[in-house]
Design an enzyme around this catalytic site. Sequence first.
Site, PDB file in Angstrom:
ATOM      1  N   HIS A  24       0.883  -1.072   0.090  1.00  0.00           N
ATOM      2  CA  HIS A  24       0.079   0.046  -0.108  1.00  0.00           C
ATOM      3  C   HIS A  24       0.876   1.208  -0.052  1.00  0.00           C
ATOM      4  O   HIS A  24       0.752   2.153  -0.708  1.00  0.00           O
ATOM      5  CB  HIS A  24      -0.938   0.004   1.211  1.00  0.00           C
ATOM      6  CG  HIS A  24      -1.725   1.087   1.228  1.00  0.00           C
ATOM      7  ND1 HIS A  24      -1.810   2.132   2.029  1.00  0.00           N
ATOM      8  CD2 HIS A  24      -3.096   1.161   0.643  1.00  0.00           C
ATOM      9  CE1 HIS A  24      -2.538   3.144   1.832  1.00  0.00           C
ATOM     10  NE2 HIS A  24      -3.629   2.565   1.128  1.00  0.00           N
ATOM     11  N   ASP A  25       1.912   1.090   0.943  1.00  0.00           N
ATOM     12  CA  ASP A  25       2.871   2.377   0.969  1.00  0.00           C
ATOM     13  C   ASP A  25       3.609   2.563  -0.420  1.00  0.00           C
ATOM     14  O   ASP A  25       4.026   3.800  -0.755  1.00  0.00           O
ATOM     15  CB  ASP A  25       3.610   2.548   2.246  1.00  0.00           C
ATOM     16  CG  ASP A  25       2.645   2.528   3.286  1.00  0.00           C
ATOM     17  OD1 ASP A  25       1.621   3.088   3.299  1.00  0.00           O
ATOM     18  OD2 ASP A  25       3.299   2.169   4.659  1.00  0.00           O
ATOM     19  N   TYR A  26       4.009   1.305  -0.814  1.00  0.00           N
ATOM     20  CA  TYR A  26       4.882   1.515  -2.070  1.00  0.00           C
ATOM     21  C   TYR A  26       4.062   2.028  -3.173  1.00  0.00           C
ATOM     22  O   TYR A  26       4.597   2.745  -3.869  1.00  0.00           O
ATOM     23  CB  TYR A  26       5.202  -0.106  -2.339  1.00  0.00           C
ATOM     24  CG  TYR A  26       5.950  -0.087  -3.610  1.00  0.00           C
ATOM     25  CD1 TYR A  26       7.546   0.217  -3.622  1.00  0.00           C
ATOM     26  CD2 TYR A  26       5.455  -0.379  -4.865  1.00  0.00           C
ATOM     27  CE1 TYR A  26       8.227   0.028  -4.741  1.00  0.00           C
ATOM     28  CE2 TYR A  26       6.377  -0.211  -6.037  1.00  0.00           C
ATOM     29  CZ  TYR A  26       7.677  -0.212  -5.873  1.00  0.00           C
ATOM     30  OH  TYR A  26       8.390  -0.402  -7.083  1.00  0.00           O
ATOM     31  N   SER A  58       3.320  -6.427 -16.079  1.00  0.00           N
ATOM     32  CA  SER A  58       2.869  -6.043 -14.874  1.00  0.00           C
ATOM     33  C   SER A  58       1.280  -5.918 -15.310  1.00  0.00           C
ATOM     34  O   SER A  58       0.855  -6.083 -16.320  1.00  0.00           O
ATOM     35  CB  SER A  58       3.500  -4.741 -14.447  1.00  0.00           C
ATOM     36  OG  SER A  58       3.170  -4.502 -13.256  1.00  0.00           O
ATOM     37  N   LYS A  87      -6.238 -12.603  -7.969  1.00  0.00           N
ATOM     38  CA  LYS A  87      -4.673 -12.097  -8.219  1.00  0.00           C
ATOM     39  C   LYS A  87      -3.983 -12.901  -7.358  1.00  0.00           C
ATOM     40  O   LYS A  87      -3.676 -12.598  -5.921  1.00  0.00           O
ATOM     41  CB  LYS A  87      -4.576 -10.602  -8.166  1.00  0.00           C
ATOM     42  CG  LYS A  87      -3.082 -10.314  -8.652  1.00  0.00           C
ATOM     43  CD  LYS A  87      -3.202  -8.557  -8.794  1.00  0.00           C
ATOM     44  CE  LYS A  87      -1.833  -8.397  -9.082  1.00  0.00           C
ATOM     45  NZ  LYS A  87      -0.746  -8.391  -8.383  1.00  0.00           N
ATOM     46  N   ARG A 145       9.602 -14.281 -14.781  1.00  0.00           N
ATOM     47  CA  ARG A 145       9.267 -13.223 -15.782  1.00  0.00           C
ATOM     48  C   ARG A 145      10.238 -12.363 -16.059  1.00  0.00           C
ATOM     49  O   ARG A 145       9.896 -11.661 -17.184  1.00  0.00           O
ATOM     50  CB  ARG A 145       8.063 -12.481 -14.841  1.00  0.00           C
ATOM     51  CG  ARG A 145       7.289 -11.538 -15.525  1.00  0.00           C
ATOM     52  CD  ARG A 145       6.308 -10.691 -14.537  1.00  0.00           C
ATOM     53  NE  ARG A 145       6.961  -9.691 -13.911  1.00  0.00           N
ATOM     54  CZ  ARG A 145       6.237  -8.966 -13.049  1.00  0.00           C
ATOM     55  NH1 ARG A 145       5.249  -9.102 -13.152  1.00  0.00           N
ATOM     56  NH2 ARG A 145       6.817  -7.765 -12.441  1.00  0.00           N
ATOM     57  N   CYS A 193      10.723  -3.778  34.910  1.00  0.00           N
ATOM     58  CA  CYS A 193      11.744  -4.582  35.635  1.00  0.00           C
ATOM     59  C   CYS A 193      12.574  -3.692  36.382  1.00  0.00           C
ATOM     60  O   CYS A 193      13.430  -3.087  35.676  1.00  0.00           O
ATOM     61  CB  CYS A 193      12.546  -5.501  34.508  1.00  0.00           C
ATOM     62  SG  CYS A 193      13.945  -6.380  35.181  1.00  0.00           S
ATOM     63  N   CYS A 197      19.490  -7.450  34.386  1.00  0.00           N
ATOM     64  CA  CYS A 197      18.542  -7.954  33.692  1.00  0.00           C
ATOM     65  C   CYS A 197      19.464  -8.250  32.001  1.00  0.00           C
ATOM     66  O   CYS A 197      19.584  -7.337  31.525  1.00  0.00           O
ATOM     67  CB  CYS A 197      17.529  -7.337  33.514  1.00  0.00           C
ATOM     68  SG  CYS A 197      16.263  -7.656  32.428  1.00  0.00           S
TER      69      CYS A 197
HETATM   70  N1  LIG Z   1       5.905  -3.511  -0.736  1.00  0.00           N
HETATM   71  C1  LIG Z   1       6.905  -3.123  -1.619  1.00  0.00           C
HETATM   72  O1  LIG Z   1       8.178  -2.598  -1.248  1.00  0.00           O
HETATM   73  C2  LIG Z   1       6.883  -3.323  -3.196  1.00  0.00           C
HETATM   74  C3  LIG Z   1       7.815  -3.142  -3.997  1.00  0.00           C
HETATM   75  C4  LIG Z   1       7.667  -3.297  -5.320  1.00  0.00           C
HETATM   76  C5  LIG Z   1       6.275  -3.971  -5.857  1.00  0.00           C
HETATM   77  N2  LIG Z   1       5.578  -3.970  -4.866  1.00  0.00           N
HETATM   78  C6  LIG Z   1       4.038  -4.452  -5.344  1.00  0.00           C
HETATM   79  O2  LIG Z   1       4.066  -5.207  -6.450  1.00  0.00           O
HETATM   80  C7  LIG Z   1       3.020  -4.778  -7.320  1.00  0.00           C
HETATM   81  C8  LIG Z   1       3.664  -4.408  -8.572  1.00  0.00           C
HETATM   82  O3  LIG Z   1       4.533  -5.620  -8.797  1.00  0.00           O
HETATM   83  P1  LIG Z   1       4.242  -6.468 -10.366  1.00  0.00           P
HETATM   84  O4  LIG Z   1       4.526  -5.498 -11.416  1.00  0.00           O
HETATM   85  O5  LIG Z   1       5.170  -7.483 -10.471  1.00  0.00           O
HETATM   86  O6  LIG Z   1       2.832  -7.098 -10.323  1.00  0.00           O
HETATM   87  P2  LIG Z   1       1.480  -6.638 -10.528  1.00  0.00           P
HETATM   88  O7  LIG Z   1       1.053  -6.432  -9.175  1.00  0.00           O
HETATM   89  O8  LIG Z   1       1.279  -5.715 -11.477  1.00  0.00           O
HETATM   90  O9  LIG Z   1       0.828  -8.021 -11.031  1.00  0.00           O
HETATM   91  C9  LIG Z   1       1.256  -8.604 -12.388  1.00  0.00           C
HETATM   92  C10 LIG Z   1       1.575  -9.905 -12.077  1.00  0.00           C
HETATM   93  O10 LIG Z   1       0.334 -10.435 -11.573  1.00  0.00           O
HETATM   94  C11 LIG Z   1       0.541 -11.882 -11.548  1.00  0.00           C
HETATM   95  N3  LIG Z   1      -0.838 -12.486 -11.372  1.00  0.00           N
HETATM   96  C12 LIG Z   1      -1.380 -13.248 -10.433  1.00  0.00           C
HETATM   97  N4  LIG Z   1      -2.564 -13.529 -10.663  1.00  0.00           N
HETATM   98  C13 LIG Z   1      -2.936 -13.195 -11.925  1.00  0.00           C
HETATM   99  C14 LIG Z   1      -4.094 -13.597 -12.655  1.00  0.00           C
HETATM  100  N5  LIG Z   1      -5.079 -14.126 -11.962  1.00  0.00           N
HETATM  101  N6  LIG Z   1      -4.184 -13.145 -13.985  1.00  0.00           N
HETATM  102  C15 LIG Z   1      -3.054 -12.704 -14.401  1.00  0.00           C
HETATM  103  N7  LIG Z   1      -1.730 -12.506 -13.789  1.00  0.00           N
HETATM  104  C16 LIG Z   1      -1.831 -12.676 -12.578  1.00  0.00           C
HETATM  105  C17 LIG Z   1       1.205 -12.290 -12.793  1.00  0.00           C
HETATM  106  O11 LIG Z   1       2.450 -13.138 -12.618  1.00  0.00           O
HETATM  107  C18 LIG Z   1       1.678 -10.926 -13.313  1.00  0.00           C
HETATM  108  O12 LIG Z   1       2.919 -10.808 -13.792  1.00  0.00           O
HETATM  109  C19 LIG Z   1       2.642  -3.803  -6.733  1.00  0.00           C
HETATM  110  O13 LIG Z   1       1.244  -3.716  -6.524  1.00  0.00           O
HETATM  111  C20 LIG Z   1       3.454  -3.330  -5.554  1.00  0.00           C
HETATM  112  O14 LIG Z   1       2.411  -3.054  -4.329  1.00  0.00           O
HETATM  113  C21 LIG Z   1       5.643  -3.696  -3.579  1.00  0.00           C
HETATM  114 ZN   LIG Z   2      14.358  -7.925  33.850  1.00  0.00          ZN
END
Ligand SMILES: NC(=O)c1ccc[n+]([C@@H]2O[C@H](COP(=O)([O-])OP(=O)(O)OC[C@H]3O[C@@H](n4cnc5c(N)ncnc54)[C@H](O)[C@@H]3O)[C@@H](O)[C@H]2O)c1
Ligand SMILES: [Zn+2]
Length: 690
Positions: A93-95, A135, A173, A189, A436, A442
């Site tokens: 969410h924060d990302y 993605s 997903k 991928r 404590c 401790c």
């Molecule tokens: N928390 C963090 O620090 C951080 C860092 C980077 C990315 N992220 C998260 O990752 C996400 C982006 O990453 P992304 O581009 O790899 O993925 P995405 O969330 O855009 O999803 C794409 C991928 O979803 C998959 N997928 C899963 N179920 C599927 C379905 N039913 N049909 C089709 N595809 C399906 C596929 O493998 C596809 O490659 C963002 O939402 C972000 O929140 C988080």
């Molecule tokens: Zn203690």
Amino acid sequence: MTYVRRTSTISANSPSTKFHHPNPFLDDHGHMLTQAQKDALKQLTFEHLSLQRLFTLQQQPQTITQLDDAELVEFLTIANSFYRDGQPLISDHDYDHIALAELKTRQPSHPFLHTVEPEPKFTGKTVELPARMLSTEKAYTDKELSDWLKRIHKAANEIGRDPAGLQFRITPKLDGFAAFDDGDRLYTRGDGRRGTDITRAFERGLVVANNQPRGLGAGEIVVQRSYFAANLAQDYENPRNFQASVVKEKALEPAVEQALGNQAVVFYPFSTLPYRVRRSDDLIDSVAALSRELRASLDYDMDGIVIEITDDELKTYMGATRHHHRWQIAYKQNQEKAEVKVLQVVPQTSRSGRVNPVAEVEPTRLSGALIQRATAHHYGMVRDKGIGPDAVIELTRSGEVIPKIIDVVKAVEPQIPASCPSCDTELFWDSDYLYCPNNTGCPAQISHTIEHFFRTLGNIDGFGPATIEKLYTNNIRTIDAVYGLQADQLEGMGFGPKQSENLVNELQRSRHEVIEDWRFLAAFGVFRMGGGNCERLLGHHRLEEIFELSEEQIVAIEGFAERTAEVVVKGFARIRPLFDKLQALGFNLQRTPLVSELQASGALNPIAGKLLVFTGTMTHGSRDDMKAEAKKLGAKVGASVTGKTDYLVTGDKVGASKLNAATSKGVEILTEEQYLKLIGTTISSAKEQS
Ligand SMILES: NC(=O)c1ccc[n+]([C@@H]2O[C@H](COP(=O)([O-])OP(=O)(O)OC[C@H]3O[C@@H](n4cnc5c(N)ncnc54)[C@H](O)[C@@H]3O)[C@@H](O)[C@H]2O)c1
Ligand SMILES: [Zn+2]
């Protein structure tokens, strides 16, 4: 900016890099980097951010928006690489909503936003994927979903399709590790076009979900939710963290091997996922219910739903960007609050002896992260609200990695310890807090004090909780004793030869590298004397004088209240013996410049910290310009004259009431010319500059 910049790789001194990590530790500062994350950080090169800065960003993700452009992109790159490695630094969410959103606002066409985020490098052959794996575009609100729907309708009209007749396929997903199975080999991928051969996962026992055949194309490697909760949740922070380890090239850990043996880890082809079909007109109204329904039908973690059109011709017509298919979207609902059941409340003794409650809860997914524990404010809350096994609490996640308990939905008999979890001494209450009293004996207090010292110094690696615990069991229980260690002694305690040498080198480095004296002082952990207060104090008194300071002298410094001064004086007296011993070791301390010196040398403007009021018509610039300039020089600007005002700066046509007020309150009155002289500029030079 005042934080330390590191321009090279953080010195490599990692003891055995364990891939998965046990429960992260929460230190006195709430720092949450796990050992594995720290080890992984050491592999990265920082150009713009420091480790300390990362800590802060992780703790306060809302401050991500304050990064400059280069820092922001570096932060995104680091967060992404951690995420792909199964160890997210911040929540999805924060990302998405803070970090990515910020870049989107600032630089909508930045390449980072328009390519598939890179996965970590694996060894293995790189090949062209038979089909592109991109993605997904994301919708977090109904509005975003309906905008997407409009684009679909527009495209449909363009090729003569009736939008009302379109069908949408909705699948869960999966929140796993994306891969492509061509029937012979399995690929990552990669960058969406070229992936790496990870067929080894099948050779290790990975199976296709639901006994489906091989060769069904794109899918995800996922672990059963129920199996994870029952067998892996204690050792792995989240399923992603576990799933990534299935494809790593290194030898499998026993838990992974076992899970594979139990067929709890599968490759799930997207084409075999449970799905629902909807038409345009009832799509938006049904997504929330469909999402719940699909979640209930699947024993794998999901991260929203994927919606796509089924019309092949329309798909081809719409095509893809470099980042996503235009005919597909992921819908993720923000789930920031959840009600969860408490398993138990575990006490943790901190450096100061305060015992903090940590509620272990049934693993629950909250805004993209798996939550397994939550913090209550203090034991007073546990006592008054009835938190214990089987209580139901409401959690919220506002950026912190460990969520806070906001309310108790179902109260039970509170679970409150009678004695210290670390040393077994009977605890005592001080209003809402449990303590404590065993400050000198401790183990938890001693170890955390040592950890705090090294962490605050910030120029030494290798002295994390594991090392310090080992030292403790070998009777090394004071910081000066740690500094006295020799490599052969460490080896005798069971540290490896290389590690022992590294630890001794690090101890030396921490003494030889220049370090600010306020940081050194803060490392002693005197109550109320964090970095900020130490720097403030040392701006008025030298480090060697602090033990002679009276409460009055401390209160005289801006920002110190009477009560603070009292505990600070006591705190200094307490640390003095250790302080003297460590200072004798010859740390390379850099003095904090004294405010008085800065003022004398002209480095600090005489109006810095002063409260000014401007009145009348100015000739130097507009009154607003002058106010802005004064603020730049560190002054505060008030609207009316009060007893706290330092200077009233007067231009032409000044009202008598202001002048009278100033005179009666003893405020110094300056003409514009006098003022400009004071700040070191004259009307003519000021005009030349502008
Ligand atoms: N928390 C963090 O620090 C951080 C860092 C980077 C990315 N992220 C998260 O990752 C996400 C982006 O990453 P992304 O581009 O790899 O993925 P995405 O969330 O855009 O999803 C794409 C991928 O979803 C998959 N997928 C899963 N179920 C599927 C379905 N039913 N049909 C089709 N595809 C399906 C596929 O493998 C596809 O490659 C963002 O939402 C972000 O929140 C988080
Ligand atoms: Zn203690």
